[in-house]
Every structure is written in structure tokens, then in C-alpha cells.
Design a protein around this motif. Structure first.
Motif, PDB file in Angstrom:
ATOM      1  N   ARG A  41       0.816  -1.212   0.000  1.00 15.30           N
ATOM      2  CA  ARG A  41       0.000   0.000   0.000  1.00 15.30           C
ATOM      3  C   ARG A  41       0.848   1.260   0.000  1.00 15.30           C
ATOM      4  NH1 ARG A  41      -1.911   2.719   4.520  1.00 15.30           N
ATOM      5  NH2 ARG A  41      -1.375   0.933   5.836  1.00 15.30           N
ATOM      6  N   LEU A  42       1.975   1.222   0.718  1.00 18.66           N
ATOM      7  CA  LEU A  42       2.831   2.396   0.821  1.00 18.66           C
ATOM      8  C   LEU A  42       3.879   2.469  -0.276  1.00 18.66           C
ATOM      9  CD1 LEU A  42       3.468   2.518   4.684  1.00 18.66           C
ATOM     10  CD2 LEU A  42       1.770   3.748   3.352  1.00 18.66           C
ATOM     11  N   GLY A  43       3.956   1.430  -1.114  1.00 14.34           N
ATOM     12  CA  GLY A  43       4.914   1.458  -2.210  1.00 14.34           C
ATOM     13  C   GLY A  43       6.336   1.095  -1.808  1.00 14.34           C
ATOM     14  N   LEU A  44       6.518   0.383  -0.676  1.00 16.22           N
ATOM     15  CA  LEU A  44       7.845  -0.059  -0.253  1.00 16.22           C
ATOM     16  C   LEU A  44       8.093  -1.481  -0.737  1.00 16.22           C
ATOM     17  CD1 LEU A  44       7.359   2.380   1.709  1.00 16.22           C
ATOM     18  CD2 LEU A  44       8.792   1.174   3.349  1.00 16.22           C
ATOM     19  N   LYS A  45       9.351  -1.827  -0.975  1.00 17.18           N
ATOM     20  CA  LYS A  45       9.729  -3.157  -1.434  1.00 17.18           C
ATOM     21  C   LYS A  45      10.381  -3.936  -0.300  1.00 17.18           C
ATOM     22  CE  LYS A  45      10.445  -1.963  -6.308  1.00 17.18           C
ATOM     23  NZ  LYS A  45      11.414  -1.969  -7.439  1.00 17.18           N
ATOM     24  N   LEU A  46       9.992  -5.200  -0.182  1.00 18.52           N
ATOM     25  CA  LEU A  46      10.641  -6.109   0.763  1.00 18.52           C
ATOM     26  C   LEU A  46      11.752  -6.824   0.012  1.00 18.52           C
ATOM     27  CD1 LEU A  46       7.426  -7.543   2.446  1.00 18.52           C
ATOM     28  CD2 LEU A  46       8.973  -5.833   3.380  1.00 18.52           C
ATOM     29  N   ASN A 326       1.722  13.374  -5.669  1.00 19.44           N
ATOM     30  CA  ASN A 326       3.099  12.888  -5.627  1.00 19.44           C
ATOM     31  C   ASN A 326       3.431  12.251  -4.278  1.00 19.44           C
ATOM     32  OD1 ASN A 326       4.123  13.277  -8.211  1.00 19.44           O
ATOM     33  ND2 ASN A 326       4.605  15.423  -7.838  1.00 19.44           N
ATOM     34  N   HIS A 327       2.866  12.762  -3.200  1.00 21.61           N
ATOM     35  CA  HIS A 327       3.048  12.106  -1.908  1.00 21.61           C
ATOM     36  C   HIS A 327       2.363  10.747  -1.905  1.00 21.61           C
ATOM     37  CE1 HIS A 327       5.028  14.783   1.064  1.00 21.61           C
ATOM     38  NE2 HIS A 327       4.727  15.723   0.186  1.00 21.61           N
ATOM     39  N   MET A 328       1.210  10.645  -2.534  1.00 21.03           N
ATOM     40  CA  MET A 328       0.480   9.383  -2.566  1.00 21.03           C
ATOM     41  C   MET A 328       1.200   8.330  -3.398  1.00 21.03           C
ATOM     42  SD  MET A 328      -3.380  10.903  -2.982  1.00 21.03           S
ATOM     43  CE  MET A 328      -3.965   9.346  -3.630  1.00 21.03           C
ATOM     44  N   GLY A 330       4.480   8.192  -3.909  1.00 22.60           N
ATOM     45  CA  GLY A 330       5.841   7.950  -3.460  1.00 22.60           C
ATOM     46  C   GLY A 330       6.901   8.844  -4.041  1.00 22.60           C
ATOM     47  N   ALA A 331       6.512   9.882  -4.789  1.00 25.46           N
ATOM     48  CA  ALA A 331       7.500  10.804  -5.345  1.00 25.46           C
ATOM     49  C   ALA A 331       8.018  11.762  -4.286  1.00 25.46           C
ATOM     50  CB  ALA A 331       6.898  11.597  -6.508  1.00 25.46           C
ATOM     51  N   ARG A 332       7.250  11.984  -3.235  1.00 28.83           N
ATOM     52  CA  ARG A 332       7.650  12.839  -2.119  1.00 28.83           C
ATOM     53  C   ARG A 332       7.420  12.070  -0.821  1.00 28.83           C
ATOM     54  NH1 ARG A 332       7.433  18.392  -3.429  1.00 28.83           N
ATOM     55  NH2 ARG A 332       8.275  18.731  -1.343  1.00 28.83           N
ATOM     56  N   THR A 333       8.219  12.367   0.212  1.00 30.50           N
ATOM     57  CA  THR A 333       8.047  11.712   1.502  1.00 30.50           C
ATOM     58  C   THR A 333       7.865  12.761   2.590  1.00 30.50           C
ATOM     59  OG1 THR A 333      10.440  11.664   1.898  1.00 30.50           O
ATOM     60  CG2 THR A 333       9.464   9.745   0.811  1.00 30.50           C
ATOM     61  N   GLY A 334       7.578  12.285   3.789  1.00 32.39           N
ATOM     62  CA  GLY A 334       7.345  13.192   4.900  1.00 32.39           C
ATOM     63  C   GLY A 334       5.894  13.618   4.969  1.00 32.39           C
ATOM     64  N   HIS A 335       5.573  14.470   5.941  1.00 31.87           N
ATOM     65  CA  HIS A 335       4.179  14.911   6.077  1.00 31.87           C
ATOM     66  C   HIS A 335       3.919  16.123   5.193  1.00 31.87           C
ATOM     67  CE1 HIS A 335       5.302  18.368   8.574  1.00 31.87           C
ATOM     68  NE2 HIS A 335       6.014  17.567   9.346  1.00 31.87           N
ATOM     69  N   VAL A 336       2.662  16.273   4.819  1.00 35.63           N
ATOM     70  CA  VAL A 336       2.227  17.374   3.970  1.00 35.63           C
ATOM     71  C   VAL A 336       0.889  17.866   4.514  1.00 35.63           C
ATOM     72  CG1 VAL A 336       1.042  15.808   2.369  1.00 35.63           C
ATOM     73  CG2 VAL A 336       1.774  18.049   1.560  1.00 35.63           C
ATOM     74  N   PRO A 337       0.627  19.176   4.532  1.00 33.19           N
ATOM     75  CA  PRO A 337      -0.654  19.661   5.059  1.00 33.19           C
ATOM     76  C   PRO A 337      -1.804  19.318   4.122  1.00 33.19           C
ATOM     77  CG  PRO A 337       0.650  21.487   4.195  1.00 33.19           C
ATOM     78  CD  PRO A 337       1.527  20.279   4.153  1.00 33.19           C
ATOM     79  N   VAL A 338      -2.855  18.721   4.674  1.00 36.80           N
ATOM     80  CA  VAL A 338      -3.999  18.298   3.876  1.00 36.80           C
ATOM     81  C   VAL A 338      -5.227  18.308   4.772  1.00 36.80           C
ATOM     82  CG1 VAL A 338      -3.551  15.868   4.401  1.00 36.80           C
ATOM     83  CG2 VAL A 338      -4.863  16.452   2.362  1.00 36.80           C
ATOM     84  N   LEU A 359       0.815  10.532   3.552  1.00 39.31           N
ATOM     85  CA  LEU A 359      -0.063   9.956   2.546  1.00 39.31           C
ATOM     86  C   LEU A 359       0.601   8.764   1.871  1.00 39.31           C
ATOM     87  CD1 LEU A 359      -1.358  13.221   0.800  1.00 39.31           C
ATOM     88  CD2 LEU A 359      -2.295  12.048   2.803  1.00 39.31           C
ATOM     89  N   GLY A 360      -0.215   7.845   1.401  1.00 32.31           N
ATOM     90  CA  GLY A 360       0.265   6.672   0.677  1.00 32.31           C
ATOM     91  C   GLY A 360      -0.668   6.320  -0.450  1.00 32.31           C
ATOM     92  N   GLN A 361      -0.513   5.141  -0.993  1.00 29.79           N
ATOM     93  CA  GLN A 361      -1.296   4.720  -2.149  1.00 29.79           C
ATOM     94  C   GLN A 361      -2.797   4.748  -1.872  1.00 29.79           C
ATOM     95  OE1 GLN A 361       0.152   1.092  -3.863  1.00 29.79           O
ATOM     96  NE2 GLN A 361      -1.690   0.706  -5.058  1.00 29.79           N
ATOM     97  N   GLY A 362      -3.190   4.447  -0.625  1.00 27.90           N
ATOM     98  CA  GLY A 362      -4.610   4.427  -0.278  1.00 27.90           C
ATOM     99  C   GLY A 362      -5.107   5.716   0.329  1.00 27.90           C
ATOM    100  N   GLY A 363      -4.316   6.802   0.218  1.00 26.27           N
ATOM    101  CA  GLY A 363      -4.731   8.084   0.775  1.00 26.27           C
ATOM    102  C   GLY A 363      -4.052   8.366   2.095  1.00 26.27           C
ATOM    103  N   LEU A 364      -4.844   8.713   3.112  1.00 25.85           N
ATOM    104  CA  LEU A 364      -4.294   9.070   4.422  1.00 25.85           C
ATOM    105  C   LEU A 364      -3.671   7.853   5.091  1.00 25.85           C
ATOM    106  CD1 LEU A 364      -4.020  11.081   6.843  1.00 25.85           C
ATOM    107  CD2 LEU A 364      -6.260  10.239   7.594  1.00 25.85           C
ATOM    108  N   VAL A 365      -2.436   8.007   5.552  1.00 23.10           N
ATOM    109  CA  VAL A 365      -1.764   6.970   6.335  1.00 23.10           C
ATOM    110  C   VAL A 365      -1.811   7.327   7.816  1.00 23.10           C
ATOM    111  CG1 VAL A 365       0.433   5.810   6.781  1.00 23.10           C
ATOM    112  CG2 VAL A 365      -0.240   6.333   4.423  1.00 23.10           C
ATOM    113  N   LYS A 366      -1.443   8.579   8.147  1.00 21.11           N
ATOM    114  CA  LYS A 366      -1.382   8.978   9.545  1.00 21.11           C
ATOM    115  C   LYS A 366      -1.366  10.494   9.642  1.00 21.11           C
ATOM    116  CE  LYS A 366       1.763   8.783  13.539  1.00 21.11           C
ATOM    117  NZ  LYS A 366       3.109   8.342  13.994  1.00 21.11           N
ATOM    118  N   VAL A 367      -2.066  11.036  10.628  1.00 22.34           N
ATOM    119  CA  VAL A 367      -2.001  12.466  10.922  1.00 22.34           C
ATOM    120  C   VAL A 367      -0.805  12.714  11.840  1.00 22.34           C
ATOM    121  CG1 VAL A 367      -3.131  14.404  12.086  1.00 22.34           C
ATOM    122  CG2 VAL A 367      -4.474  12.855  10.647  1.00 22.34           C
ATOM    123  N   GLU A 368       0.032  13.671  11.476  1.00 21.56           N
ATOM    124  CA  GLU A 368       1.203  14.030  12.283  1.00 21.56           C
ATOM    125  C   GLU A 368       0.792  15.127  13.268  1.00 21.56           C
ATOM    126  OE1 GLU A 368       5.471  13.780  13.074  1.00 21.56           O
ATOM    127  OE2 GLU A 368       4.132  12.537  11.865  1.00 21.56           O
TER     128      GLU A 368
END
Length: 393
Positions: A41-46, A326-328, A330-338, A359-368
Motif C-alpha cells: 500500500r505504501l509502495g515499499l519493497k521487501l 506525488n506524496h500518494m 511515493g514521489a515525495r516523503t514526509g508529512h504534507v498539510p492536507v 499519505l500513501g497509495q490508499g490516501g491518508l496513512v497517519k495524521v502528524e
């Protein structure tokens, strides 16, 4: 060799927050099913380890000290914001092909961020003409994605991300709140089509008044809060950074600042956490200058409306929308105001408000949850109450 680990979803989310693209899995490690799902979902590779790491660059003490002193000097330059390698969307749909929607499509096509970009607008020929115009640029840009345009909302079918910009724009003298009734009808029509034709999409609302229309989209689609976002703080933060850079006489890239709250008069630029060249604002600006920058960010949209006479900003909102996408992907990382529906974060519940989020592939991941001053926290709660009042909550 170290003892085998159990890699769970928490480890995957921690790796994402640290800006990592891969998670190393050593022989004997156990990866839970939820961790695999979270990584996808987050676009990370194992990746099976051990992964050969590059040798660390050794720097002598004198060089390290020189670099620290250079960073603290007035000639310090911020690191380049080079885009990261990102996941490509299958389909991006834009409901509204006017100034904002057309610019989003242009930027998305230039970045080749989707295999297909669908533009939808009730004005006959507008969306189709814009799509054809963008396709004609591919012979220059080499972008492989194709654009299509039309007037029917069923064109959102199969979209991973739907950006809604349709609705009436402000005129001079109007506040964003003046548009609630007329644009709520537009949002409900869009929501009905999204719910039936793109039930798994993430929706980004740009239509004003933005926070209120994001609430309306949540109600009408029935989607979870993770998949209905409002583009607001991203744009307001950009305006705040621009104002600070102009006042300090530096490049906007040297400024790090964020704006939270509502997309309107109750927005809350967070001066306490803002920096210029990595240092507090007070090093470069007086209290009066900082207050003027705060006011400039709050009134920035109105300034554009007053100059245009008819219509509101189009270019900056398009760039802000692209930043969220772009945050969704994976082009950008970190938190973004939304703008998201809060569920207890910052002591606020049941209202949509602009906050920093991952943000990740499915939208909101976590509020900072950032540490704010008492005045900033009060402003955030005042914005929440103002939105509740306008919606009769």
C-alpha cells in the motif's frame, strides 16, 4: 548473525516515515501478512538481505566543521527538492476541466504520472479540446500517458485518484463560505458517480469552500476518511513560504513553513515551526514583518480574485494538488498539510481541518501531531468551530 525478527506493519510504517524505499528481510526473519499488505500500500519493497551497503564516506573534522559553518552562513542554500522515483498511476480523473483542472492535467501529463488522464466538464467540448491539446504535446515531451475528455461523469470509471475542481468560483467581495449551497450540489453529483464508477478511488476535493465540501464528499460517497482528502494547507503553506521569502530576501527554497486550520479566514500559519535557512524566523524578520507574512498568506487567494475580477487562482492550486498526488505515489516523503476528517487528533473530532499528514497509495496513512504554541492551538480549534458553525454541526 543477529536473531530472527518479526517484521510487522509498524516496522513498515516506520521505514516509510524515515524516507526508505526498501525494507531488508534477513534470512530467518518472519514477515507478517499485514506487513506485506502495508508495504504494498505504501509502495515499499521487501528485499531479501543482506543488502550490500556502500562504504561510508569518511570526512575529517576540519571539513565537517567547515560545512557546519557554511550552512549557518547567509549564503547557505537549501537542499534540492529532486523528485523521487515514483509509482505511476493507472488512471487519474479530473472532474472540472477549467483553470485548475486543466492545469492539473497539464502538470500530470508533463510528469507522465498516469497511463490515462480523464478530463470531465459539463461545458461541451472543453474537456475534449483540452485532452486533445495535451496529447499534441506528447510529440515534444515524449510522455506516454494519454488524455481523454468528455461531458459524462461515468468517465471516472476505474480511476485510482479523482480530483474534483468543478463548481462556481469566487467573485470579488465573496467569501469561500458564500459558495456552500451552490457547490454542495455539484459535489453530491460528483460523489454519486465516484461511488458507483470508481468505488476504490482516493478523492481530492479542490472545490470551495474546501473544508466544507470535503465534509460533503465524505457524506455523499460514504468513503472512509482515508480516501477523501481536501487540498488546502498545501496551497496556503506555499503562499506563506512565498511571503516569508519575499520579506527576508531569500529563495523560497530556503524557507520551511506550514499552514494549518481552514482554507479561509481561520487558517493558521504556524510561525513557531517556520525556519529560514534552518534558523527561526526571528533571526531574519521582525515581529511586524512576520505578522504581515501571516496576513499575506491568509488573504492570498482573495488578492488573486480581486485582480482577476472574475474567477480565482488556478495555477498554484494545481501545483498544490499535484504535490498531494506525488506524496500518494511515493514521489515525495514526509508529512504534507492536507484537509482530513479528524478523529481526536489535536483534541478535535468530527470535523474536516487542514493538518500535517502522511499519505500513501490508499490516501491518508497517519495524521502528524506537531507541538504547537498555545495561540496556534487556539487558532486551530477556532477554525474547527467556525467550520462546524457553517455546516450546522
Amino acid at each position: 548473525m543477529s536473531d530472527p525478527r518479526v517484521i510487522g506493519a509498524e516496522a513498515i510504517e516506520d521505514a516509510r516515515q524515515r524516507g526508505r524505499l526498501i525494507v531488508e528481510v534477513m534470512p530467518g526473519d518472519i514477515v507478517t501478512a499485514l506487513a506485506k499488505e502495508t508495504a504494498e500500500r505504501l509502495g515499499l519493497k521487501l528485499v531479501d538481505g543482506p543488502v550490500e551497503m556502500p562504504a561510508p564516506v569518511r570526512t575529517d573534522g576540519i571539513t565537517s566543521l567547515r560545512r557546519v559553518l557554511y550552512r549557518r552562513s547567509p549564503k547557505w542554500q537549501a537542499p534540492s527538492r529532486t523528485p523521487r522515483k515514483a509509482r505511476r498511476l493507472g488512471k487519474l480523473a479530473l472532474i472540472g476541466a477549467g483553470g485548475v483542472g486543466g492545469n492539473i492535467a497539464h502538470l500530470a501529463a508533463m510528469q507522465d504520472m498516469a497511463e490515462e488522464i480523464a478530463l470531465i466538464d459539463i461545458a461541451p467540448g472543453v474537456a475534449a479540446a483540452t485532452a486533445l491539446d495535451l496529447n499534441h504535446t506528447s510529440g515534444i515531451t515524449g510522455a506516454g500517458g494519454r488524455c481523454i475528455g468528455g461531458e459524462t461523469l461515468d468517465m471516472v470509471g476505474g480511476a485510482e485518484v479523482v480530483v474534483v475542481t468543478a463548481g462556481r468560483a469566487r467573485s470579488p467581495g465573496m467569501t469561500r463560505a458564500d459558495l456552500i449551497d451552490v457547490n454542495a450540489r455539484v459535489i453530491r453529483q460528483a460523489a454519486e458517480a465516484i461511488r458507483s464508477e470508481a468505488p476504490n478511488a482516493v478523492v481530492i476535493v479542490v472545490t470551495n469552500p474546501l473544508d466544507e465540501m470535503t465534509v460533503e464528499m465524505l457524506r455523499a460517497t460514504g468513503f472512509p476518511r482515508e480516501r477523501v482528502l481536501g487540498m488546502a494547507g498545501t496551497l496556503d503553506s506555499s503562499r506563506f513560504r512565498n511571503a516569508l521569502a519575499q520579506a527576508a530576501g531569500v529563495s523560497p527554497a530556503d524557507v520551511d513553513a506550514i499552514t494549518l486550520g481552514s482554507h479561509g479566514d481561520e487558517m493558521a500559519p504556524i510561525s513557531s515551526r517556520a525556519t529560514i535557512k534552518g534558523r527561526p524566523l526571528s533571526v531574519f524578520l521582525s515581529d511586524a514583518q512576520i505578522e504581515a507574512c501571516v496576513k499575506d498568506a491568509i488573504t492570498g487567494g482573495g488578492q488573486v480574485v480581486a485582480l482577476k475580477k472574475s474567477g480565482s487562482a488556478t495555477i498554484a492550486p494545481a501545483h498544490a494538488s499535484i504535490e498531494l498526488i506525488n506524496h500518494m505515489r511515493g514521489a515525495r516523503t514526509g508529512h504534507v498539510p492536507v484537509s482530513v476528517m479528524l478523529q481526536g487528533e489535536y483534541g478535535i473530532d468530527g470535523v474536516v481541518l487542514g493538518v500535517p499528514a502522511h499519505l500513501g497509495q490508499g490516501g491518508l496513512v497517519k495524521v502528524e501531531e506537531l507541538r504547537l504554541t498555545e495561540a496556534e492551538n487556539t487558532a486551530l480549534h477556532a477554525a474547527a468551530e467556525a467550520i462546524r458553525g457553517r455546516l450546522g454541526l
